[in-house]
Design a protein around this motif. Structure first.
Motif, PDB file in Angstrom:
ATOM      1  N   UNK A 531      -4.615  31.567  -3.870  1.00 22.54           N
ATOM      2  CA  UNK A 531      -4.542  30.857  -2.583  1.00 22.54           C
ATOM      3  C   UNK A 531      -5.852  30.177  -2.232  1.00 22.54           C
ATOM      4  N   UNK A 532      -5.754  29.012  -1.492  1.00 21.59           N
ATOM      5  CA  UNK A 532      -6.900  28.314  -0.923  1.00 21.59           C
ATOM      6  C   UNK A 532      -7.003  28.644   0.565  1.00 21.59           C
ATOM      7  N   UNK A 533      -8.206  28.732   1.152  1.00 20.14           N
ATOM      8  CA  UNK A 533      -8.319  28.996   2.606  1.00 20.14           C
ATOM      9  C   UNK A 533      -7.786  27.811   3.413  1.00 20.14           C
ATOM     10  N   UNK A 534      -7.255  28.115   4.609  1.00 20.29           N
ATOM     11  CA  UNK A 534      -6.688  27.087   5.495  1.00 20.29           C
ATOM     12  C   UNK A 534      -7.749  26.606   6.478  1.00 20.29           C
ATOM     13  N   UNK A 535      -7.892  25.265   6.659  1.00 21.85           N
ATOM     14  CA  UNK A 535      -8.786  24.663   7.661  1.00 21.85           C
ATOM     15  C   UNK A 535      -8.047  23.528   8.360  1.00 21.85           C
ATOM     16  N   UNK A 536      -8.628  23.049   9.463  1.00 21.12           N
ATOM     17  CA  UNK A 536      -8.051  21.922  10.191  1.00 21.12           C
ATOM     18  C   UNK A 536      -8.646  20.623   9.646  1.00 21.12           C
ATOM     19  N   UNK A 537      -7.809  19.775   8.997  1.00 23.92           N
ATOM     20  CA  UNK A 537      -8.248  18.464   8.543  1.00 23.92           C
ATOM     21  C   UNK A 537      -8.363  17.504   9.721  1.00 23.92           C
ATOM     22  N   UNK A 538      -7.452  17.664  10.722  1.00 28.11           N
ATOM     23  CA  UNK A 538      -7.468  16.811  11.920  1.00 28.11           C
ATOM     24  C   UNK A 538      -7.287  17.706  13.139  1.00 28.11           C
ATOM     25  N   UNK A 539      -8.246  17.652  14.081  1.00 29.70           N
ATOM     26  CA  UNK A 539      -8.205  18.510  15.268  1.00 29.70           C
ATOM     27  C   UNK A 539      -7.262  17.928  16.323  1.00 29.70           C
ATOM     28  N   UNK A 540      -6.857  18.785  17.301  1.00 32.58           N
ATOM     29  CA  UNK A 540      -6.117  18.309  18.470  1.00 32.58           C
ATOM     30  C   UNK A 540      -7.002  17.383  19.293  1.00 32.58           C
ATOM     31  N   UNK A 541      -6.380  16.424  20.012  1.00 31.59           N
ATOM     32  CA  UNK A 541      -7.125  15.483  20.850  1.00 31.59           C
ATOM     33  C   UNK A 541      -6.658  15.586  22.291  1.00 31.59           C
ATOM     34  N   UNK A 542      -7.643  15.482  23.252  1.00 34.03           N
ATOM     35  CA  UNK A 542      -7.296  15.522  24.676  1.00 34.03           C
ATOM     36  C   UNK A 542      -6.339  14.382  25.011  1.00 34.03           C
ATOM     37  N   UNK A 543      -5.400  14.662  25.957  1.00 34.13           N
ATOM     38  CA  UNK A 543      -4.417  13.642  26.340  1.00 34.13           C
ATOM     39  C   UNK A 543      -4.223  13.640  27.842  1.00 34.13           C
ATOM     40  N   UNK A 544      -3.870  12.450  28.360  1.00 31.38           N
ATOM     41  CA  UNK A 544      -3.542  12.284  29.772  1.00 31.38           C
ATOM     42  C   UNK A 544      -2.263  11.459  29.852  1.00 31.38           C
ATOM     43  N   UNK A 545      -1.316  11.909  30.672  1.00 34.39           N
ATOM     44  CA  UNK A 545      -0.040  11.206  30.764  1.00 34.39           C
ATOM     45  C   UNK A 545       0.548  11.306  32.158  1.00 34.39           C
ATOM     46  N   UNK A 546       1.624  10.536  32.361  1.00 29.35           N
ATOM     47  CA  UNK A 546       2.302  10.539  33.652  1.00 29.35           C
ATOM     48  C   UNK A 546       3.442  11.532  33.667  1.00 29.35           C
ATOM     49  N   UNK A 547       3.717  12.060  34.831  1.00 28.96           N
ATOM     50  CA  UNK A 547       4.819  13.013  35.022  1.00 28.96           C
ATOM     51  C   UNK A 547       6.137  12.405  34.542  1.00 28.96           C
ATOM     52  N   UNK A 548       6.926  13.210  33.831  1.00 30.33           N
ATOM     53  CA  UNK A 548       8.227  12.758  33.335  1.00 30.33           C
ATOM     54  C   UNK A 548       8.197  12.299  31.890  1.00 30.33           C
ATOM     55  N   UNK A 549       7.011  11.903  31.386  1.00 29.07           N
ATOM     56  CA  UNK A 549       6.908  11.482  29.982  1.00 29.07           C
ATOM     57  C   UNK A 549       6.742  12.699  29.075  1.00 29.07           C
ATOM     58  N   UNK A 550       7.028  12.499  27.788  1.00 30.73           N
ATOM     59  CA  UNK A 550       6.774  13.531  26.792  1.00 30.73           C
ATOM     60  C   UNK A 550       5.324  13.429  26.314  1.00 30.73           C
ATOM     61  N   UNK A 551       4.676  14.565  26.119  1.00 28.08           N
ATOM     62  CA  UNK A 551       3.315  14.626  25.592  1.00 28.08           C
ATOM     63  C   UNK A 551       3.376  15.272  24.209  1.00 28.08           C
ATOM     64  N   UNK A 552       2.783  14.620  23.195  1.00 26.38           N
ATOM     65  CA  UNK A 552       2.799  15.160  21.830  1.00 26.38           C
ATOM     66  C   UNK A 552       1.372  15.464  21.391  1.00 26.38           C
ATOM     67  N   UNK A 553       1.129  16.750  21.079  1.00 30.99           N
ATOM     68  CA  UNK A 553      -0.160  17.185  20.528  1.00 30.99           C
ATOM     69  C   UNK A 553      -0.010  17.321  19.013  1.00 30.99           C
ATOM     70  N   UNK A 554      -0.956  16.725  18.246  1.00 30.74           N
ATOM     71  CA  UNK A 554      -0.851  16.733  16.793  1.00 30.74           C
ATOM     72  C   UNK A 554      -2.152  17.247  16.178  1.00 30.74           C
ATOM     73  N   UNK A 555      -2.017  17.985  15.088  1.00 36.81           N
ATOM     74  CA  UNK A 555      -3.158  18.355  14.265  1.00 36.81           C
ATOM     75  C   UNK A 555      -2.671  18.472  12.817  1.00 36.81           C
ATOM     76  N   UNK A 556      -3.616  18.541  11.880  1.00 36.14           N
ATOM     77  CA  UNK A 556      -3.236  18.618  10.472  1.00 36.14           C
ATOM     78  C   UNK A 556      -4.077  19.686   9.785  1.00 36.14           C
ATOM     79  N   UNK A 557      -3.359  20.549   9.025  1.00 36.87           N
ATOM     80  CA  UNK A 557      -4.010  21.622   8.285  1.00 36.87           C
ATOM     81  C   UNK A 557      -4.330  21.164   6.862  1.00 36.87           C
ATOM     82  N   UNK A 558      -5.204  21.895   6.224  1.00 39.86           N
ATOM     83  CA  UNK A 558      -5.527  21.577   4.834  1.00 39.86           C
ATOM     84  C   UNK A 558      -4.382  21.924   3.894  1.00 39.86           C
ATOM     85  N   UNK A 559      -3.452  22.795   4.356  1.00 39.45           N
ATOM     86  CA  UNK A 559      -2.247  23.123   3.592  1.00 39.45           C
ATOM     87  C   UNK A 559      -1.204  23.681   4.541  1.00 39.45           C
ATOM     88  N   UNK A 560       0.044  23.645   4.091  1.00 38.34           N
ATOM     89  CA  UNK A 560       1.138  24.101   4.942  1.00 38.34           C
ATOM     90  C   UNK A 560       1.033  25.601   5.166  1.00 38.34           C
TER      91      UNK A 560
END
Length: 819
Positions: A531-560
């Protein structure tokens, strides 16, 4: 008539019977204006005056209808401001996921709730612009994005954004195999000239190699190689006879070749081919003569290039060229050409034939697995084309099936026979057929080369190999007690006697014992994946949105990784209506549906030993009316429901009739479910006519309620009465609904309440009381409503003078009118 200030009077002198009736006072005409513009009745505006009430109804409201509206009646006027709020935009029809082949245009289509609104197209959050790749169309409310000549790299998520609304779809482009759409062609050129070889490949910018024979060619003084998209070119300069030969263009999966002949002088035909008619079975010779010896030619039958063999014999003697067609058959009829460079000559050959039959039929045979078997039959004439069939499937020549036609003998040889080759075989020509059965005795298979243990790093592919003692045997692959099948994880390959298992992107959990099983034989090997150790290739980013909309938080790991948690603060989040959690390979997503201000906070994505966080801020939207109240007309006695829709649930509303706030009771029932607010008005009558409003803070929606009155009928009619002079008479009846306005009459004279007459009305019952009855009171009495009338006779017993009674009655009648 007289007028004093705001008071107008009408005096009627010398009242007569003909003066009886209803008198009305009209204040005069009125004018409606919007700002300086005078309004007129039309489909847009409806103006109405009912007694002292003046109303203006504006249909099909639009934001431009906002403004100041003025009602003018003579020197008097009153003004009100109307504000029309625009209807929010939404997607009536969403985008749909699509899958197609590389090169075929893809059209994404969605529909808005209103026209003329600008939109933006994105691919994976990247803004798209119109050009050669993308075409964007906007037809009224329908939006289209056309992706021209898509390639696998165009796969992804496409989004259409309109203000705060968005819709998206996933596009998957399948890769097509690479082939040559246009192949190289044989060419003849003269010494000293240049020549260009052209071909076209199915996919642009595919790497290729050019060769002459086995020699790899490169651009230089002798050769120039060019590639423009799908078009490929090889230019050969300053040709010599040594440049003659076979040239090929090769990609990883396809190849095309052509023969180049370099001649010292141009060649022409001195003698051309001649048309011939011959009988079936004869030998036909086609003859022509060239202007030069030793020049190669090609023989064609239609679009088929002919090769020398048993059927065709080709000879060259000095400048003479001949082709002999052996044992001609009707199928050999056609147009034959002899081609030399850009010169050609042609002739038409017609073969007159006879039908063929089988002189000797096929015979049943039995063979041992792995051996070869040959089926023979004999035809009545040579060269007749035949077809070979196994059951109802036609057979084609290949590595295992060899079909021969020697004179009148037809043969089918089956090499390396397997048990599954057993069955009924047929030879067919025209309408004739011969059949035989083939039986095969099978041999057991064994493993010649066993599997070997392997160790690999996580993410790499692992291939297990083994070899069987014979080809065409079915095998099964197992990991422990799990049987494996071809898919995204595993690829099972079987080529002749070799079997392979490919494990793609191996994970630690893929470690274990793998077996290949064939009947009662098996071979196994142990696979270990580090096995290889797991790290975050892409971190979560702060978001601001309006009430009623969907907010999507995304990040990416070095492996599933399946061991991932989402938190808000210290609260572990679970998937449901509020949160949707997705994991696509190494990419993680948290979707916060229909966000509200309470969803603001710090969110975490946690995997073993690693954490990524982001701050989410949700800005609240003001509550508005998404759907306004609508004017309604209802039949008296029924229940009417006024309904409106808010932009979000849980808001407190108030209901009004004109300026009066309504309360829940027997008459009114109010309810709110989610975003829907309703007012029920029960047992509607004419008094319920008017303007009703629903308010929420400064927001307000209004509708008019009209009531269709039911006709009033008499449930119990007046009854004839007999009374004594000096007594009291009572006439009564019952109406179909209470509170109805009635007139009491004696004959044609309307009666008014006084010392003589008393009118009473309780609910649906109404009565007339006549006091101190006199002989002159006798006669016909009626109770009259707007819709109906009931009549009865009153008889008075007494000795009063008739003349005096009639005179008294007339006097009383006139006094009643004056009162």
């Amino acid at each position: 008539m007289s007028r004093s200030g705001n008071e107008a009077r009408l005096a009627i002198r010398d009242v007569k019977d003909s003066d009886a009736g209803v008198y009305e006072c009209d204040a005069g005409s009125f004018v409606w204006r919007k700002g300086p513009e005078t309004l007129k009745s039309s489909e847009k505006y409806y103006m109405r005056q009912r007694k002292s009430c003046i109303s203006l109804t504006i249909h099909n409201l639009k934001p431009e209808d906002s403004g100041n509206y003025i009602c003018i009646c003579r020197e008097q006027k009153t003004m009100a401001t109307v504000i029309v709020n625009a209807v929010p935009i939404s997607f009536v029809k969403e985008l749909k996921n699509q899958e197609t082949e590389e090169g075929k245009n893809v059209t994404l289509r969605c529909e808005l709730s209103k026209a003329g609104i600008p939109v933006e197209w994105l691919k994976d959050e990247q803004t798209l612009c119109p050009g050669e790749k993308y075409q964007m169309r906007h037809i009224v409310t329908i939006l289209e994005l056309v992706i021209r000549n898509p390639v696998p790299e165009d796969s992804g998520t496409y989004i259409c954004v309109c203000e705060d609304q968005r819709t998206k779809a996933i596009i998957n482009i399948r890769t097509q195999p690479i082939t040559f759409k246009q192949k190289l062609r044989n060419q003849i050129a003269e010494v000293g000239n240049s020549i260009i070889l052209h071909c076209e490949i199915s996919k642009p910018d595919t790497p290729v190699e050019w060769r002459k024979g086995n020699n790899l060619l490169k651009s230089g003084e002798k050769y120039k190689i060019r590639q423009r998209g799908c078009m490929l070119e090889l230019k050969i300069f300053n040709l010599t006879q040594e440049d003659s030969g076979v040239y090929s263009c090769t990609s990883e999966t396809a190849q095309t070749s052509a023969n180049i002949t370099v001649c010292a002088q141009p060649v022409t035909f001195k003698e051309k081919l001649k048309n011939l008619v011959a009988e079936e079975g004869k030998m036909i010779t086609l003859h022509c003569e060239l202007s030069k010896t030793g020049v190669p030619v090609e023989w064609w039958n239609g679009d088929e290039l002919l090769q020398a063999g048993e059927k065709y014999k080709m000879r060259e003697r000095d400048t003479s060229v001949e082709m002999i067609i052996c044992e001609a058959v009707p199928e050999d009829s056609g147009v034959y050409r002899c081609v030399c460079g850009d010169q050609k000559t042609k002739a038409t050959i017609k073969i007159v034939g006879a039908p063929a039959t089988f002189k000797q039929n096929l015979k049943n045979q039995e063979a041992l697995e792995g051996e070869s078997i040959t089926l023979h039959c004999e035809l009545s004439k040579a060269g007749v084309p035949v077809e070979w069939w196994r059951g109802d499937k036609p057979l084609l020549s290949g590595p295992r099936y060899q079909m021969r036609l020697n004179g009148r003998t037809a043969e089918l040889e089956i090499s390396n026979i397997f048990p599954e080759d057993a069955g009924i075989y047929s030879c067919v020509t025209g309408g004739q057929k011969t059949t035989a059965e083939v039986k095969v005795k099978g041999l057991p298979a064994t493993f010649k080369a066993a599997l070997k243990n392997q160790e690999a790093q996580e993410g790499n592919s692992v291939t297990l190999h083994c070899e069987l003692s014979k080809a065409g045997v079915q095998v099964e692959w197992w990991k422990g007690k799990e049987m494996l099948k071809t898919g995204e994880k595993y690829q099972l390959r079987h080529k002749e006697a070799k079997a392979e298992l490919l494990i793609r992107k191996a994970q630690p959990e893929d470690s274990g014992v793998y077996c290949c099983v064939c009947g009662d034989q098996k071979t196994e090997a142990t696979i270990k994946v580090n096995a290889l150790p797991i790290t975050f290739k892409q971190e979560l980013m702060n978001q601001e949105g309006e009430e009623g909309n969907n907010i999507t938080l995304r990040c990416e790991l070095s492996k599933a990784s399946a061991d991932v948690e989402w938190l808000k603060g210290e609260e572990v989040l679970k998937p449901g209506e509020k949160y949707q959690m997705r994991q696509i390979a190494t990419k993680m997503e948290l979707v916060i549906r229909k966000a509200v201000p309470e969803d603001s906070g710090v969110y975490f994505c946690v995997c073993p030993d690693q954490t990524s966080k982001a701050t989410v801020k949700i800005n609240a939207l003001p509550i508005t009316f998404k759907q306004n109240l609508r004017n309604q007309e209802v039949v008296e006695g029924n229940t009417v429901v006024l309904r409106c829709e808010l932009s979000k649930p849980g808001a407190a509303v108030k209901w009004w009739r004109g300026e009066e706030m309504l309360e829940v009771g027997e008459k009114y029932q109010m309810r709110t479910e989610g975003r829907i607010a309703e007012l029920l008005i029960k047992n509607v009558n004419s008094e319920d006519v008017g303007s009703y409003s629903c308010t929420m803070g400064k927001e307000k929606t209004t509708a008019e309620v009209k009531v269709k009155a039911l006709p009033v009928t008499f449930k119990r009619e007046l009854q004839n009465e007999v009374t004594k002079e000096g007594g009291q008479a009572v006439l009564s009846c019952e109406l179909s609904k209470p509170g109805t306005q009635v007139d009491w009459r004696k004959g044609r004279v309307i009666l008014k309440p006084n010392d003589k007459y008393e009118m009473k009305q309780e609910g649906t019952f109404t009565k007339l009381v006549i006091r101190n009855v006199e002989a002159s009171d006798a006669g016909s009495y009626s109770c009259k409503t707007k819709d109906s009338e009931s009549t009865a006779e009153l008889t008075v017993k007494g000795k009063a003078c008739r003349l005096f009674a009639e005179a008294s009655w007339h006097i009383l009648g006139f006094f009643g009118l004056l009162l």
